[in-house]
Design an enzyme around this catalytic site. Structure first.
Site, mmCIF file in Angstrom:
data_model
loop_
_atom_site.group_PDB
_atom_site.id
_atom_site.type_symbol
_atom_site.label_atom_id
_atom_site.label_comp_id
_atom_site.label_asym_id
_atom_site.label_seq_id
_atom_site.Cartn_x
_atom_site.Cartn_y
_atom_site.Cartn_z
ATOM 1 N N ARG A 1 -4.028 -21.475 -13.965
ATOM 2 C CA ARG A 1 -4.742 -21.196 -12.702
ATOM 3 C C ARG A 1 -3.897 -21.525 -11.473
ATOM 4 O O ARG A 1 -4.409 -22.007 -10.455
ATOM 5 C CB ARG A 1 -6.064 -21.968 -12.626
ATOM 6 C CG ARG A 1 -7.047 -21.622 -13.678
ATOM 7 C CD ARG A 1 -7.468 -20.148 -13.643
ATOM 8 N NE ARG A 1 -8.408 -19.908 -14.709
ATOM 9 C CZ ARG A 1 -8.032 -19.613 -15.962
ATOM 10 N NH1 ARG A 1 -6.761 -19.478 -16.288
ATOM 11 N NH2 ARG A 1 -8.940 -19.420 -16.898
ATOM 12 N N SER B 1 -15.859 -20.727 -12.192
ATOM 13 C CA SER B 1 -15.505 -22.134 -12.456
ATOM 14 C C SER B 1 -15.033 -22.784 -11.160
ATOM 15 O O SER B 1 -14.090 -22.313 -10.544
ATOM 16 C CB SER B 1 -14.362 -22.208 -13.468
ATOM 17 O OG SER B 1 -14.727 -21.523 -14.631
ATOM 18 N N GLU C 1 -10.620 -25.568 -8.564
ATOM 19 C CA GLU C 1 -9.927 -24.297 -8.795
ATOM 20 C C GLU C 1 -10.094 -23.387 -7.573
ATOM 21 O O GLU C 1 -9.213 -22.607 -7.223
ATOM 22 C CB GLU C 1 -10.526 -23.629 -10.040
ATOM 23 C CG GLU C 1 -9.899 -22.303 -10.376
ATOM 24 C CD GLU C 1 -10.564 -21.611 -11.567
ATOM 25 O OE1 GLU C 1 -10.801 -22.251 -12.597
ATOM 26 O OE2 GLU C 1 -10.842 -20.404 -11.432
HETATM 27 C C1 LIG Z 1 -18.804 -15.153 -11.698
HETATM 28 C C2 LIG Z 1 -17.315 -15.433 -11.572
HETATM 29 C C3 LIG Z 1 -16.544 -15.532 -12.718
HETATM 30 C C4 LIG Z 1 -15.166 -15.773 -12.624
HETATM 31 N N1 LIG Z 1 -14.442 -15.850 -13.776
HETATM 32 C C5 LIG Z 1 -13.113 -16.074 -13.721
HETATM 33 C C6 LIG Z 1 -12.328 -16.134 -14.918
HETATM 34 O O1 LIG Z 1 -12.817 -15.953 -16.024
HETATM 35 N N2 LIG Z 1 -10.999 -16.393 -14.801
HETATM 36 C C7 LIG Z 1 -10.407 -16.572 -13.588
HETATM 37 O O2 LIG Z 1 -9.181 -16.787 -13.563
HETATM 38 N N3 LIG Z 1 -11.106 -16.517 -12.442
HETATM 39 C C8 LIG Z 1 -12.451 -16.269 -12.463
HETATM 40 N N4 LIG Z 1 -13.182 -16.226 -11.312
HETATM 41 C C9 LIG Z 1 -12.526 -16.461 -10.028
HETATM 42 C C10 LIG Z 1 -12.109 -15.177 -9.285
HETATM 43 O O3 LIG Z 1 -12.815 -14.069 -9.741
HETATM 44 C C11 LIG Z 1 -10.596 -14.895 -9.415
HETATM 45 O O4 LIG Z 1 -9.860 -16.000 -8.981
HETATM 46 C C12 LIG Z 1 -10.177 -13.648 -8.651
HETATM 47 O O5 LIG Z 1 -8.830 -13.360 -8.930
HETATM 48 C C13 LIG Z 1 -10.359 -13.806 -7.147
HETATM 49 O O6 LIG Z 1 -10.124 -12.534 -6.554
HETATM 50 P P1 LIG Z 1 -10.612 -12.226 -5.086
HETATM 51 O O7 LIG Z 1 -10.043 -10.906 -4.705
HETATM 52 O O8 LIG Z 1 -12.086 -12.346 -4.997
HETATM 53 O O9 LIG Z 1 -9.907 -13.387 -4.279
HETATM 54 P P2 LIG Z 1 -10.426 -14.064 -2.943
HETATM 55 O O10 LIG Z 1 -11.553 -14.982 -3.277
HETATM 56 O O11 LIG Z 1 -10.648 -13.040 -1.900
HETATM 57 O O12 LIG Z 1 -9.156 -14.937 -2.577
HETATM 58 C C14 LIG Z 1 -8.781 -16.040 -3.376
HETATM 59 C C15 LIG Z 1 -7.482 -16.619 -2.801
HETATM 60 O O13 LIG Z 1 -6.442 -15.655 -2.940
HETATM 61 C C16 LIG Z 1 -5.908 -15.314 -1.670
HETATM 62 N N5 LIG Z 1 -5.676 -13.872 -1.697
HETATM 63 C C17 LIG Z 1 -6.599 -12.901 -1.920
HETATM 64 N N6 LIG Z 1 -5.996 -11.700 -1.904
HETATM 65 C C18 LIG Z 1 -4.682 -11.920 -1.655
HETATM 66 C C19 LIG Z 1 -3.557 -11.076 -1.510
HETATM 67 N N7 LIG Z 1 -3.641 -9.752 -1.622
HETATM 68 N N8 LIG Z 1 -2.343 -11.644 -1.242
HETATM 69 C C20 LIG Z 1 -2.223 -12.986 -1.122
HETATM 70 N N9 LIG Z 1 -3.252 -13.830 -1.257
HETATM 71 C C21 LIG Z 1 -4.477 -13.305 -1.532
HETATM 72 C C22 LIG Z 1 -6.952 -15.710 -0.646
HETATM 73 O O14 LIG Z 1 -6.362 -16.019 0.607
HETATM 74 C C23 LIG Z 1 -7.591 -16.924 -1.304
HETATM 75 O O15 LIG Z 1 -6.838 -18.084 -1.062
HETATM 76 C C24 LIG Z 1 -14.574 -15.957 -11.366
HETATM 77 C C25 LIG Z 1 -15.353 -15.852 -10.211
HETATM 78 C C26 LIG Z 1 -16.704 -15.590 -10.313
HETATM 79 C C27 LIG Z 1 -17.532 -15.463 -9.061
#
Ligand SMILES: Cc1cc2nc3c(=O)[nH]c(=O)nc-3n(C[C@H](O)[C@H](O)[C@H](O)COP(=O)(O)OP(=O)(O)OC[C@H]3O[C@@H](n4cnc5c(N)ncnc54)[C@H](O)[C@@H]3O)c2cc1C
Length: 339
Positions: free
Chosen positions: A164, A238, A335
């Site tokens: 992570r 998580s 996380e």
């Molecule tokens: C119900 C649920 C289940 C989940 N299950 C998992 C799982 O099984 N495994 C797992 O690893 N994660 C899981 N997650 C966490 C999440 O889905 C992941 O971390 C996902 O990759 C986040 O993507 P996002 O576009 O929503 O990121 P955001 O929440 O928009 O951003 C997260 C971080 O990344 C940065 N960021 C976003 N986009 C970019 C970009 N293009 N360039 C640089 N930085 C960027 C942001 O500034 C922020 O710091 C879960 C979340 C939820 C709500």
């Protein structure tokens, strides 16, 4: 391209927290990112990239320019005997990307089905689930460096992927915007059913020789039964990482709690499920004024039932961290990215 002033981020974070960004802009291309970065609004202000907002806890109004990533497109760049080399725009929805791969017969991401968020955020924390991590299928990432507006290319070794984490979550946090991610996807499908839950689900589905589509469907079923849907209950999956615990401390805990689960990492460390620690410390299902709390089925997930602020949830996470240190001597790390 429009830059909104004092824009609500409620629709852009899966906790459903109602905070504002000083400025908010949606970008559909690297050129639009450059236009935003060269705008008067971008002067002397923090830039925060945002994808699906599914891994952030927004604790206050952001005095920042939030760049909402909408860069689209999935392309098969080339292929050889073993792999399809595929790129995706960082604004493509992660699960949409997975479904596209399955439809095309490109193997390797099926265990990562139904993870919310965008392709661009996937390298950020090396997303992982059911025995597979992004790094297993990673080819390269392109990211725009905010200070120079240069497009940098990151190969796998440049990314320092770990559990992570990656260079994008550590040294380069808020320094770059990932614009494109490249994947190496298998032609010959090597399905990964190492996680017992997948096998159990396949048995329930009556499948002996699973395709990548079957694996995806099994993972979707498991996830839907275990995790709260952010469209219904605000959460970010998580909230904490599973901690690495020193063997000496672990042996001592094992004598006190013989049932403590663990995964051996090396001779000196084991990984202990954070969910077990939180649940056995009595937090599972806890609610604060029916507004927010710890999910009733999944102790690792903090939830907003509607009335919480980001600060409320942050404080709850502090209480949990302190309690787990007091009870087990283990420090839980968040996380989720806190803003
Ligand atoms: C119900 C649920 C289940 C989940 N299950 C998992 C799982 O099984 N495994 C797992 O690893 N994660 C899981 N997650 C966490 C999440 O889905 C992941 O971390 C996902 O990759 C986040 O993507 P996002 O576009 O929503 O990121 P955001 O929440 O928009 O951003 C997260 C971080 O990344 C940065 N960021 C976003 N986009 C970019 C970009 N293009 N360039 C640089 N930085 C960027 C942001 O500034 C922020 O710091 C879960 C979340 C939820 C709500």
């Amino acid at each position: 391209m429009q830059i909104k002033l004092d824009a609500s981020l409620k629709a852009y974070n899966t906790f459903g927290l109602n905070v504002t960004a000083k400025y908010l802009a949606k970008v559909h291309s690297t050129d639009e990112i450059k236009q935003i970065l060269n705008s008067p609004e971008a002067k002397d202000i923090a830039i925060i990239p945002l994808g699906g907002g599914s891994n952030v806890l927004l604790t206050k109004n952001l005095d920042a320019l939030v760049v909402l990533n909408k860069i689209e497109g999935i392309t098969l760049e080339k292929e050889d005997d073993e792999y399809y080399y595929v790129t995706a725009g960082s604004g493509v929805g992660w699960h949409e990307f997975v479904l596209h791969c399955i439809h095309k017969g490109w193997g390797g991401v099926e265990n990562l089905s139904l993870i919310p968020g965008s392709v661009g955020a996937a390298p950020m924390q090396n997303i992982g689930a059911y025995g597979v991590e992004l790094k297993d299928v990673f080819w390269f990432a392109e990211a725009m460096e905010l200070s120079t507006q240069l497009t940098l290319k990151f190969k796998k070794d440049d990314c320092h992927f770990g559990y992570r984490t990656s260079i994008f979550k550590t040294r380069l946090k808020n320094q770059t915007i990932i614009t494109k991610v490249g994947f190496k996807l298998n032609k010959e499908h090597k399905v990964n059913t190492n996680y017992g839950a997948i096998n159990d689900e396949l048995v329930r589905m009556g499948i002996n020789d699973p395709s990548i589509s079957d694996i995806s469907q099994a993972v979707i079923k498991i996830r839907q039964s275990k995790l709260p849907d952010p469209a219904k209950i605000g959460n970010s999956g998580s909230f904490f990482k599973n901690p690495l615990v020193d063997m000496v401390l672990f042996e001592e805990l094992k004598s006190r709690y013989p049932e403590i689960p663990s995964y051996q990492v090396d001779d000196e460390k084991v990984k202990v499920p954070a969910g077990w620690l939180i649940e056995s410390a009595g937090w599972k299902g806890t609610t604060v004024g029916n507004r927010y709390g710890v999910h009733e089925n999944q102790a690792l997930v903090l939830v907003n039932y509607g009335g919480a602020t980001g600060e409320d949830i942050y404080e709850l996470s502090e209480l949990i961290i302190d309690d787990i240190i007091a009870k087990y001597g283990i420090h839980l790390e968040r996380e989720v990215n806190i803003y």
